[in-house]
Motif scaffolding. Structure first.
Motif, short mmCIF file in Angstrom:
data_model
loop_
_atom_site.label_atom_id
_atom_site.label_comp_id
_atom_site.label_asym_id
_atom_site.label_seq_id
_atom_site.Cartn_x
_atom_site.Cartn_y
_atom_site.Cartn_z
N ALA A 138 30.20 108.05 -14.04
CA ALA A 138 30.28 107.83 -15.48
C ALA A 138 28.91 107.51 -16.05
O ALA A 138 28.54 107.99 -17.13
N ALA A 139 28.15 106.70 -15.30
CA ALA A 139 26.80 106.36 -15.76
C ALA A 139 25.92 107.60 -15.79
O ALA A 139 25.17 107.85 -16.75
N ALA A 140 26.04 108.42 -14.74
CA ALA A 140 25.23 109.64 -14.67
C ALA A 140 25.56 110.59 -15.82
O ALA A 140 24.66 111.17 -16.45
N ILE A 141 26.85 110.68 -16.11
CA ILE A 141 27.26 111.59 -17.18
C ILE A 141 26.76 111.10 -18.54
O ILE A 141 26.26 111.87 -19.36
N ASP A 142 26.88 109.76 -18.78
CA ASP A 142 26.37 109.22 -20.04
C ASP A 142 24.88 109.48 -20.19
O ASP A 142 24.40 109.85 -21.26
N LEU A 143 24.13 109.29 -19.10
CA LEU A 143 22.68 109.53 -19.16
C LEU A 143 22.39 111.01 -19.40
O LEU A 143 21.52 111.36 -20.20
N LYS A 144 23.14 111.83 -18.71
CA LYS A 144 22.95 113.28 -18.86
C LYS A 144 23.19 113.69 -20.31
O LYS A 144 22.40 114.45 -20.90
N LYS A 145 24.27 113.14 -20.89
CA LYS A 145 24.59 113.46 -22.29
C LYS A 145 23.47 113.02 -23.22
O LYS A 145 23.25 113.62 -24.27
N ALA A 146 22.78 111.94 -22.85
CA ALA A 146 21.68 111.44 -23.69
C ALA A 146 20.39 112.20 -23.43
O ALA A 146 19.34 111.84 -23.96
#
Ligand code: ZN
Lengths: 1000, 109
Positions: free
Chosen positions: A341-349
């Motif tokens: 989830a953290a990786a996805i949030d960072l990726k989205k940013a």
């Protein structure tokens, strides 16, 4: 790029760019936003290196975003007196002008001399302290202790006393909710809506808990964090609710007594001068709801401590709450879905995620699918086996678990998750027993010891929806259990989203620490590696308590919030036993470090132990008295005149009392009024002396023993009427004598009709002693014939003194004609002034406790506690005459017949005459018969009282000496460092041996 | 801080109002002057120090000032019951039911 840091991402996070805050770190100016912690603001400016580690001085960064932080400890300095060491950068909010410094480095953070410890690290392995500092003894003083003192502890203590004040408050409530995340807020709402009195506390500045990073969750249709702020506002507006932010529940004590520390001003740039710095809440709760959440664990692998390596949830908080990216190229190493989830949030940013390395062979679930859908490279069945970089992580080394080529992947940050540890700290502090849940590899609340309940993540409840329904049920049932007319709350919370994470890893990862000298850190703050724990097991530590102490794992200020389970798992693996068989160390208060200021509150300086003053105190101050502490009392010690030292003043006072007269404040003596038809019978049992035949108007010196036959207290007792006695006790003995009397009256002699009342504060007592005593007081007395015939020594009369009711005692503790004037305390000072005025004109002086001591010693009168030590009988003290020979019972009658108490060779109270006629012996000095015997000498007694006697013209002393009564006239010795002082054993009366003066 | 129920005041009050006063149910022999050394030692010196339930005396010093008796578990620190001086040792099964804290929360999953 924003002015509040080049890693701040526009449009991300909840902080307002319009509210910049300026602060410094190691002297360099930075800018952050209102709502930032030191940690988030530094990361926003690209700063990850914030400290050096304790033992190896390795560069360290920010590991977490909360109170569990082991690494990022800084000093925060407002001024010399307000310099707080070991502040967690992840908790401390920034304010304009905040001045933070890094710790444990010299000369600078980026170049630290102590880092040589890292290279020499084989010397510093587990048990280093125990093994290295063994011997020789002399090395302790000169080598080890200075070394340990220099190396020990992080940070610098302030150099000046704390000028701030700390408040304290007791509070009572039906329901105390610890933790203001989604579970705590929901439970508090349900309990409060049901009508319960609720206190909700959370250690962070704002409520919301995991909703700070959990971006997907929606509650009642609102983003989770917004719902939390609305819920907190709703609660704050309710009359039956108190909500406390920045307030840590640090200790859980018996019967739902919980200590909370509220930090009131630590986040303010300019605290109001009258605001307390912290407030200690002592809460007694009907039921406690523990909603403490869970703490993410780090992965244990080689060089897992480089700055830029942090927990996945921390990276997510920095992004979703603070709008800060922890790096531009962020690697992920995990055993748990939440890192996805953290990786996805960072990726989205817009942050590059080069790879997610998952130690699990075949993880399944939506998080994994979603990551792949975002095009992130997912390496399952792989491990990170090392990292590169110096002051910041620069790469991760990735290897397949089944063997194969290692790949080096460049990163500038690495986020990790080994799963979540439920925070059972408060539950465990409440003496509840945790239970091991093998399926999810975690300890959960098991058997409860107090009226409390755990909900949400700390109870192992993973799904958001379940947490909310569990919380509402807990809140409602808590209200019902603690409140008679609880109504059913109508709280309903609609839940969407929220993480559903599985996966956990305990202990070191693959290739974590096999053979090679590598540093896979388990405990960051104490620099404990996986290898250290294995070594401890190898060296025979089989209990986790021993492993913990040998390695210091979990013993730093963070109490192993991240490290305990890893350490336990590694020890269990090395021992070949299951985790619950190896045990879990007990959690103790405080949950996080709590300041002495908060605990001490107002009880410091003059308020620490309030002093007691007699009614005459101000007159004594005006007369120039020097005071000494006697128990809680301030007593006039001596009254020096111009040019006099203590010795000269005491000599003058002693002379004047015997030549003219002296006046002394005896108010502090304990006083007990003993009243009732059986009063005489009762005192006859309490004292060794006979009391039945004491006439009305007569006084008697009484000795009180314990059942064992040893002197407990002494004092003069006056019979005021057939059924009324005025008892006096020693100054220090007053409370315990009353307790002793009450004990016998209530539990052994309950048939007796007697009432005991403490009257110590009711009477002011003025002693006038000396040849002119009668002449001095005569004009003030009405209704009492003062003549020797009508009012002999050891009598008491009632009348008036200066027009005030008095109990006038004819008694003496000096051997001179003496009176003790008892008047109601409120009149004490006026009477004192009147007597002083007249006495002074006749040559009388004021005297203090020192002169009182000398004069009584000249007469051989004992002081209980000075000339007795709890092993002295009335016979030993030469007071056998005070034991009623014909009595059939008194307290101590049997004890006095014990074989040891009637044996020969007991220490007996005698006088000592110093042969040289001038040396004043030291009180407490030992006495020997033969000064030439080899050391250690046989000690046959000790000096209990010793003074220069101006009236005798020589030193005098009292001593307890083996078989002392048989040694009269014999020579004994008091060995001192330079010589043995020769003394002769004498009687205890040094002045006026015939005793005629007292009847003058 | 413990809460202690004073059987005279009939109230639970904070521990700091009380003072501990040693083992309970030790009666001073009526003929104390005549008893043997052994009997005196047993009365005055020897004390039980059990792990578990103790019977002990407390005094409500800053309250009614009365001495009373209590049964307390030295492991959990819980008071099982308190009772007036002079009353016999209570039946602990019954006492425990009377005074045990309210039901505990749910157990872990
Ligand atoms: Zn009471």
């Amino acid at each position: 790029m924003s002015s509040a840091g080049e890693h701040r991402i526009a449009g991300v996070g909840r902080l307002t760019p319009a509210n910049p805050v300026r602060f410094t770190f190691d002297g360099k100016a930075y800018s952050g936003l209102q709502g930032d912690t030191i940690a988030s603001a530094l990361i926003a400016s690209g700063v990850h290196l914030v400290g050096r580690s304790f033992k190896y001085h390795r560069p360290r960064g920010i590991l977490s975003d909360g109170p569990e932080e082991p690494n990022a400890l800084v000093g925060v300095r407002r001024d010399a007196a307000r310099a707080t060491p070991n502040v967690r950068a992840t908790v401390q909010e920034i304010y304009d002008g905040l001045n933070a410094v890094s710790q444990n480095r010299w000369p600078s953070l980026s170049f630290d001399v102590g880092a040589v410890n890292d290279i020499a690290s084989p010397l510093f392995s587990a048990g280093f302290y125990y093994k290295t500092f063994m011997w020789p003894k002399v090395a302790w003083e000169h080598v080890y202790e200075p070394f340990i003192r220099n190396a020990a502890g992080l940070g610098q203590a302030p150099t000046e006393p704390d000028p701030d004040h700390y408040a304290a408050q007791y509070a009572h409530c039906d329901v105390l909710v610890i933790g203001g995340g989604v579970a705590g807020l929901s439970a508090a709402l349900a309990a409060a809506e049901s009508g319960a009195r609720v206190i909700l506390c959370d250690e962070r500045a704002a409520f919301g808990g995991a909703l700070r990073f959990e971006a997907e969750a929606r509650l009642d249709g609102k983003p989770g964090y917004d719902w939390a702020q609305d819920a907190a506002a709703t609660l704050a507006a309710m009359d039956n609710v108190r909500i406390l932010s920045r307030t840590t529940a640090f200790g859980y004590y018996a019967q739902n007594f919980v200590g909370l520390a509220e930090r009131v001003t630590e986040h303010l740039a300019a605290p109001a001068a009258d605001a307390p710095r912290e407030r200690l809440w002592q809460v007694r709760a009907g039921r406690v709801i523990i909603a403490a959440g869970a703490i993410e664990r780090h992965m244990v692998f080689a060089n897992n401590d480089r700055p830029g390596i942090m927990l996945a949830s921390a990276a997510r908080t920095f992004l979703n709450h603070h709008g800060v990216a922890v790096g531009r190229k962020v690697g992920v190493y995990t055993a748990n879905d939440s890192a996805y989830a953290a990786a996805i949030d960072l990726k989205k940013a817009g942050i590059d995620i080069p790879a997610i390395v998952d130690v699990r062979d075949n993880p399944q679930g939506s998080a994994i699918d979603e990551a792949r859908a975002f095009g992130i490279r997912v390496l399952t069945g792989h491990a990170v086996t090392g990292t590169g970089g110096k002051l910041r992580v620069a790469s991760m080394i990735v290897e397949p678990n089944k063997g194969g080529a290692a790949e080096i992947i460049p990163v500038d940050a690495l986020i990790m998750s080994a799963g979540w540890t439920p925070s059972v700290h408060m539950f465990s502090q409440s003496r509840g027993k945790v239970a091991w849940d093998a399926a999810t590899e975690r300890f959960l609340p098991g058997t409860y010891a107090q009226d409390c309940v755990s909900i949400g993540a700390c109870n192992g409840t993973d799904r958001l929806e379940e947490s909310v329904s569990e919380a509402i049920a807990a809140g409602e049932s808590a209200a019902k259990a603690t409140r008679k007319r609880a109504k059913k709350s109508k709280v309903k919370i609609a839940v969407e989203g929220g993480g559903d994470w599985t996966g956990s890893m305990l202990g070191a990862g693959p290739n974590g620490a096999n053979g090679k000298v590598i540093k896979a850190f388990v405990d960051f703050q104490n620099d404990v590696t996986a290898k250290d724990i294995r070594l401890a097991v190898q060296e025979g530590m089989h209990s986790i308590e021993h492993v913990k102490r040998f390695t210091t794992n979990g013993m730093a200020t963070d109490q192993g919030k991240l490290s305990n389970l890893h350490g336990l798992a590694i020890a269990a693996e090395a021992l070949g036993r299951e985790i619950p068989k190896v045990g879990l160390t007990t959690f103790r208060a405080p949950y996080t470090p709590t300041t002495f200021g908060a605990i001490v509150g107002h009880a410091r300086g003059e308020l620490f132990d309030p002093a007691r003053h007699t009614p005459m105190h101000e007159s004594e101050v005006a007369a120039g008295a020097v005071f000494e502490d006697v128990g809680p009392w301030k007593r006039a010690w001596y009254y020096p005149r111009a040019g006099e030292d203590m010795h000269a003043a005491v000599n003058r006072e002693c002379r004047t009392v015997r030549e003219v007269a002296g006046m002394f404040d005896a108010t502090t003596l304990g006083k007990i009024e003993v009243v009732g038809p059986d009063a005489a019978e009762f005192l006859n049992l309490i004292y060794t002396n006979p009391f039945l035949k004491l006439g009305v108007g007569r006084l008697r010196y009484g000795i009180m023993c314990r059942e064992d036959g040893f002197i407990y207290d002494d004092g003069v007792v006056g019979r005021m009427a057939e059924d009324r006695f005025h008892v006096t006790t020693t100054t220090g003995g007053a409370p315990r004598v009353l307790q002793h009397m009450e004990d016998y009256l209530q539990t052994e002699f309950p048939h007796m009709k007697v009432w005991l009342t403490s009257t110590t504060e009711q009477w002011a007592v003025i002693a006038v002693q000396g040849p002119k005593a009668r002449e001095i007081i005569e004009p003030f007395v009405e209704g009492i014939d003062l003549s020797n015939e009508a009012f002999p020594h050891m009598s008491v009369r009632e009348g008036t003194f200066c027009g005030v009711p008095t109990r006038l005692f004819r008694m003496s503790f000096t051997g001179e004609t003496g009176f003790e004037i008892n008047v109601p305390a409120d009149y004490g000072r006026q009477v004192w002034e009147k007597v002083y005025e007249r006495g002074k004109s006749m040559g009388m002086c004021l005297y203090g406790t020192e002169t009182m001591h000398v004069l009584r010693a000249e007469k051989g009168y004992i002081i209980v506690g000075q000339d007795t030590d709890g092993t002295v009988t009335p016979y030993d003290a030469g007071l056998g005459w005070a034991v009623g020979k014909n009595k059939t019972d008194f307290v101590g009658i049997r004890g006095l017949k014990r074989p040891d108490l009637v044996a020969d060779g007991r220490r007996q109270l005698v006088g000592l005459k110093v042969k040289d006629g001038k040396t004043v012996l030291e009180e407490g000095a030992q006495i020997v018969a033969d000064p030439n015997q080899p050391v250690p000498m046989k000690m046959i007694g000790w000096v209990s009282s010793s003074y220069w006697s101006e009236n005798c013209g020589r030193p005098i002393a009292l001593a307890l000496v083996e078989g002392g009564f048989e040694r009269m006239g014999r020579t004994l010795y008091v060995p001192m460092p330079d010589r043995a002082i020769e003394v002769e054993v004498t009687g205890t009366v040094f002045f006026d041996e015939e005793g005629g003066r007292i009847n003058g | 801080m413990l809460l202690i129920h004073c059987p005279y005041c009939e109230e639970e009050r904070p521990e700091m109002e009380f003072r501990h006063a040693g083992e309970a149910h030790l009666e001073r022999p009526k003929n104390i002057a005549e008893i043997s050394d052994e009997a005196f030692a047993a009365y005055f010196f020897y004390r039980d120090n059990p792990k578990g339930v103790v019977f002990e005396r407390w005094r409500h010093l800053h309250g009614c000032a009365r001495f009373f008796n209590a049964a307390r578990d030295t492991v959990s620190d819980k008071f099982l019951t308190t009772y007036k001086a002079g009353q016999p040792k209570p039946d602990l099964v019954g006492a425990a039911n009377m005074n045990i804290p309210a039901k505990s929360g749910k157990s872990g999953k």
